[in-house]
Write a protein that holds these residues in place. Structure first.
Motif, PDB file in Angstrom:
ATOM      1  N   ASP A  68       0.796  -1.243   0.062  1.00  0.00           N
ATOM      2  CA  ASP A  68      -0.053  -0.023   0.104  1.00  0.00           C
ATOM      3  C   ASP A  68       0.975   1.237  -0.069  1.00  0.00           C
ATOM      4  N   THR A  88      -7.511   8.104  -8.552  1.00  0.00           N
ATOM      5  CA  THR A  88      -8.411   7.033  -8.102  1.00  0.00           C
ATOM      6  C   THR A  88      -8.300   5.536  -8.384  1.00  0.00           C
ATOM      7  N   HIS A  89      -7.459   5.225  -9.357  1.00  0.00           N
ATOM      8  CA  HIS A  89      -7.026   4.035  -9.793  1.00  0.00           C
ATOM      9  C   HIS A  89      -6.061   3.431  -8.728  1.00  0.00           C
ATOM     10  N   GLY A  90      -5.217   4.416  -8.138  1.00  0.00           N
ATOM     11  CA  GLY A  90      -4.406   4.128  -7.147  1.00  0.00           C
ATOM     12  C   GLY A  90      -4.701   4.267  -5.664  1.00  0.00           C
ATOM     13  N   ARG A  91      -6.295   4.200  -5.507  1.00  0.00           N
ATOM     14  CA  ARG A  91      -6.955   4.344  -4.271  1.00  0.00           C
ATOM     15  C   ARG A  91      -6.691   5.478  -3.544  1.00  0.00           C
ATOM     16  N   ARG A  92      -6.308   6.538  -4.132  1.00  0.00           N
ATOM     17  CA  ARG A  92      -6.191   7.859  -3.493  1.00  0.00           C
ATOM     18  C   ARG A  92      -7.570   8.933  -3.780  1.00  0.00           C
ATOM     19  N   PHE A  93      -8.651   8.508  -2.975  1.00  0.00           N
ATOM     20  CA  PHE A  93      -9.807   9.128  -3.426  1.00  0.00           C
ATOM     21  C   PHE A  93      -9.739  10.680  -3.296  1.00  0.00           C
ATOM     22  N   ARG A 105       2.486   1.841  -3.286  1.00  0.00           N
ATOM     23  CA  ARG A 105       1.544   2.235  -4.170  1.00  0.00           C
ATOM     24  C   ARG A 105       1.001   3.728  -4.246  1.00  0.00           C
ATOM     25  N   HIS A 106       0.988   4.124  -2.989  1.00  0.00           N
ATOM     26  CA  HIS A 106       0.575   5.622  -2.757  1.00  0.00           C
ATOM     27  C   HIS A 106       1.766   6.440  -3.191  1.00  0.00           C
TER      28      HIS A 106
END
Length: 114
Positions: free
Chosen positions: A26, A85-90, A29-30
């Protein structure tokens, strides 16, 4: 309680404990998402003004360059929202969606300069 139900409850507890742990990938990825979005933003902040200045100082073909600058004015922040958003950083993705909507009026203005 039967033996099968006890295993199910125990298995469920193990799955929940695993789900609550932080994913080791995680953080990587961030960081990768932040790097991509930052590079995109810097590129956007450099490329669009260069295109506008070039179109204003060029003798011929300025309409196409201004159109490209107007499209990039809206497209690149939207691409930043998609990457985030694809990387879950909404949160970052939402900020870039708002930025995309805010860039519609400047894009229309850029397209109508000449």
């Amino acid at each position: 309680m039967t033996t099968e139900e006890g295993r199910t409850a125990h298995g469920f507890a193990e799955r929940m404990a695993y789900a609550r742990q932080k994913d080791p990938a995680d953080l990587a990825r961030h960081v990768a998402v932040k790097r991509r979005v930052t590079a995109l933003t810097i590129g956007w902040a450099i490329i669009v003004p260069i295109l506008i200045v070039y179109a204003l100082t060029a003798i011929a073909g300025s309409a196409e360059v201004l159109l490209a600058a107007a499209v990039l004015t809206v497209l690149l922040p939207f691409l930043g929202a998609v990457i985030a958003t694809h990387g879950r950083r909404f949160g970052i993705g939402g900020a870039y969606v708002v930025l995309t909507l805010l860039m519609v009026l400047p894009a229309v203005w850029v397209a109508q300069i000449r």
